[in-house]
Design an enzyme around this catalytic site. Structure first.
Site, short mmCIF file in Angstrom:
data_model
loop_
_atom_site.label_atom_id
_atom_site.label_comp_id
_atom_site.label_asym_id
_atom_site.label_seq_id
_atom_site.Cartn_x
_atom_site.Cartn_y
_atom_site.Cartn_z
CE LYS A 484 -0.42 0.02 5.19
NZ LYS A 484 -0.73 0.30 6.14
CE1 TYR A 710 10.01 32.70 -0.92
CE2 TYR A 710 10.53 30.26 -0.24
CZ TYR A 710 10.40 30.73 -1.42
OH TYR A 710 9.92 30.96 -2.64
#
Length: 816
Positions: A484, A710
């Site tokens: 999965k 940033y």
């Protein structure tokens, strides 16, 4: 040498039931999945702690093999047209047959052992000696108790030199390999730490490895390994002191090469090799010593050593243009490695169309190898073959007679000139070529263009980890592999194809869509879908998927869907909640569930299972026991109303080895398959599966006190060299790794992240790392920075890190 079934029975002094005593035997096989020439193959049904090949004889027989070596007492009644040879030990029979075959030949045989470097030395000796010899050698790393006899069986009258490697992991193994190889010249590469766990100390390991050379006239090794031995007994050592046979008087590392000075008797050899790492230097010295001992002219040695090529022992599986997959095996070319490459190609069941692009065979001296290659391609049902090289121009008829679609180009340049991307679509492509043909240029045309951040997935490591867990299973216990979440980030279809090839019993996915992708990729194993809703019922039925039913609502809705569509006996799995409190029927739900199960002909309950909440934690063992007790009680009630057997499973990766009494009929292997021990018990020798890498896009010098990225939250405290690397949070590199919380690995050093992690880029401080340049490789996690460490920096678990790697990051699949 020509062998018949009757000959081999006589060689093995074995009883036999022979329907065709004169059946010709040319190939020995031990793997039911790798059969190329069934009519002339002899299958040895080997038995190991994990698997009994007698269980696959029906499959092998149906594929056309009619000659078998089996254990005494095996029931052959179902195989009326086959030859059976009965022995007490099928592995010993394989080894004895190979030893008898080896004894037919009197040409030199080089035997190689050591802790590291065996395959490199073997392949380099092949490069160095093939101009003057017709060499037979071990395919890749065939150095085990099974691999060695299969290698030696290849010896033929056309050869005049053999090179075989021998690997061991515990005392008592080398004696059998020595009887098979019977080397006349020996090489001990080194004694290191590999397989230390099998020996009480290095002295014991050395003595075991030396058993390979007990009948050698000569063997060569490092002074530091052999100094304590009697060097008068045919032992030739190399090292820096004057007492060595081969005196290494100089090792001068340059920028991209190393100069070596070696004195042997009256010969002074000065040579350059195109490598600077210590392992390559030692391997090259071992090779040079062998060539000197064989009497090859020093000028020839120097010229050939200068042209040594790196050995890449990995097949690369990469995503290609137009929904293709490309297998790059373009580093060397011989018949044995082609066979391995073709077998890997056939594993790629996501594409029915198979294409092989193949170069001339450098070692071929006549048409025979080309005929053999054509037969191999035909035997594997290859639909299209593209040949490149002048020699293939002469032997095109061999290919055209056997392959539906063929094309030929005189050179790689000619192929590139006429290349059209539209000619390659929805297929698996194997590139197999000698290095001189430069097939890497073809790879560049065929591979899907993505940015330079990649995740390498080591398929051998997955198989190793699978077998580590299999070795802990109780007899008869099945294994369900969890694929999965894109196989924990590793790639669902590719991993599932590998697991199917290695015969796991079940696969499990989270959602029906994941199961559909596996079916499209050619996966035919049973697949359990763990998160089911009504919208997925149609998809589940259409793709033969098996739903997990976890509540009365889902159960009734699925039964109603089956009734509406006139379906009966559909396989399902019942999920019980024994303490996880996520999904599943609780014990209090059973009075409502059991009447629905009784006599229900719309479904067949394949398994009943539950999920352990804390199996990795010793402090929660009491709760784990409570869960298992409740699970067993619920299963007993379900079994009573069903009246038939079903599979029980509750164990996850940690419980497989921590709580073996809870394995029941099947276990579910998840994160452990991908190299992460969630219990941190370190009881299993798991290997790293996924390595996330990127490159340096730019370097810049930033003065002390300036800010990075940033929000200006990253500030330099000194004049700094800052590297911008090609990975960001959109790729799965968490923002939590910013501001020095995380590190990456470059040139043997850790480099801290500085400032904020951006969407596509991240900055790291490389001020203290020497010789760094733009384009250098950066490891995010893998061998040097375990994914567990990255998870710790992010205050999370490895599951989140692995599954969080965006699918825009290219996956490259490697197989040794």
């Amino acid at each position: 040498m020509i062998y018949t079934a009757e000959n081999i029975a006589e060689i093995l002094c074995a009883k036999a039931t022979l329907q065709n005593a004169n059946a010709i035997i040319e190939h020995l096989i031990t793997d039911s999945r790798r059969i190329s020439f069934p009519a002339t193959s002899l299958f040895f049904a080997l038995q190991t702690a994990r698997r009994d090949a007698h269980n696959f004889i029906q499959e092998v027989y149906e594929r056309g093999v009619s000659n078998f070596v089996v254990r005494t007492g095996f029931d052959t009644g179902a195989f009326t047209n086959a030859n059976f040879i009965f022995v007490d030990d099928t592995l010993k029979a394989l080894q004895n047959l190979a030893a008898r075959h080896r004894a037919q030949f009197n040409y030199p045989v080089i035997g190689i052992t050591g802790s590291n470097g065996k395959t490199i030395v073997k392949e380099w000796l092949y490069q160095l000696l093939s101009p003057g010899y017709n060499i037979v050698r071990s395919p890749r790393s065939y150095n085990s108790q099974v691999g060695v006899p299969l290698s030696v069986w290849q010896m033929g009258e056309e050869n005049n030199l053999a090179i075989f490697e021998a690997g061991i992991s515990m005392p008592g193994e080398m004696a059998a390999l020595e009887k098979i190889i019977q080397p006349t010249i020996g090489i001990l590469t080194n004694i290191g730490d590999a397989h230390n766990e099998g020996f009480k100390d290095r002295a014991e390991k050395l003595q075991e490895k030396l058993k390979l050379f007990k009948n050698c006239k000569t063997f060569i090794g490092r002074e530091q390994d052999l100094a304590a031995l009697d060097i008068s007994n045919g032992i030739l050592t190399w090292g820096s002191s004057n007492k060595n046979t081969f005196i290494i008087s100089g090792v001068d590392k340059r920028k991209e090469s190393t100069q070596l000075n070696i004195t042997y008797k009256e010969t002074v050899l000065n040579l350059f090799i195109p490598f600077t790492d210590n392992a390559s230097i030692e391997n090259a010295i071992s090779c040079a010593c062998v060539l000197l001992q064989l009497g090859i002219d020093k000028n020839i040695i120097a010229e050939r050593m200068r042209q040594l090529q790196p050995i890449d022992m990995r097949l690369q599986l990469i995503h290609g243009i137009n929904n293709c997959v490309v297998i790059n095996d373009s580093y060397s070319f011989d018949i044995n490695s082609l066979s391995i490459g073709l077998d890997f190609l056939l594993q790629q069941q996501q594409h029915a169309q198979k294409t092989v692009i193949i170069s001339d065979i450098p070692s071929a001296q006549n048409s025979e190898p080309y005929e053999e290659v054509a037969a191999m391609l035909q035997a594997r049902n290859i639909e299209r073959v593209i040949t490149i090289g002048e020699q293939w121009n002469h032997y095109q008829q061999y290919i055209k007679d056997k392959i539906a679609v063929t094309q030929h180009y005189q050179s790689t340049a000619s192929f590139i000139e006429h290349f059209s991307a539209n000619h390659f679509r929805n297929e698996a492509i194997l590139l197999k070529g000698a290095r001189v043909f430069g097939f890497e240029k073809i790879v560049a045309l065929l591979e899907k263009k993505v940015h330079q951040t990649v995740m390498e997935v080591n398929l051998n490591a997955i198989v190793h980890n699978l077998n580590e867990y299999r070795s802990r299973l109780n007899k008869g216990v099945k294994l369900m592999a969890m694929v999965k979440a894109f196989a924990y980030g590793s790639g669902s279809a590719e991993v599932a194809s590998l697991l199917q090839f290695h015969k796991v019993d079940y696969l499990a996915v989270a959602y029906a869509d994941e199961g559909v992708e596996l079916r499209k990729a050619g996966i035919h194993l049973p697949i359990m879908v763990m998160n089911v809703d009504e919208a997925a019922f149609e998809t589940i039925i259409e793709n033969n998927l098996e739903p997990e039913l976890f509540s009365l609502n889902i159960f009734n809705a699925f039964i109603s869907f089956l009734q509406k569509n006139g379906l009966q006996q559909y396989p399902v799995h019942i999920k019980l909640d024994t303490g996880m409190h996520r999904l599943g029927f609780e014990q209090k739900d059973l009075p409502a569930l059991l009447p629905l199960l009784k006599g229900n002909h719309y479904i067949v309950v394949q398994s009943v299972f539950s999920h352990l909440a804390a199996s990795e934690d010793p402090n929660e063992d009491t709760f784990t026991t409570q869960q298992s007790t409740l699970f067993e009680a619920c299963c007993a009630q379900i079994r009573e109303v069903l009246g038939y057997h079903f599979t029980m499973h509750i164990s996850n990766s940690a419980a497989i080895f921590r709580r073996p009494e809870l394995q029941y009929n099947m276990v579910r292997l998840g994160i452990g398959l991908y190299g992460v021990d969630s219990s941190n018990a370190q009881q299993l020798a798991l290997q790293t599966v996924a390595t996330l890498k990127t490159t340096i896009a730019q370097l810049r010098t930033v003065v002390a006190g300036d800010t990075i990225s940033y929000n200006r939250r990253g500030k330099t405290t000194r004049d700094s060299l800052i590297a911008t690397i090609r990975i960001g949070y959109a790729d799965g590199f968490s923002r939590r790794l910013g501001y020095g919380n995380g590190k990456v690995f470059i040139h043997g050093h850790e480099a801290p992240v500085i400032g904020t992690v951006a969407m596509d880029m991240t900055m790291v401080d490389v001020t203290s790392i020497p010789n760094i340049k733009e384009g250098d490789e950066v490891e995010i996690f893998g061998k040097y920075i375990p994914v567990q460490q990255v998870a710790k920096w992010c205050d999370t678990i490895p599951y989140e890190i692995l599954t969080g790697i965006n699918q825009r990051v290219k996956r490259i699949y490697l197989e040794e």
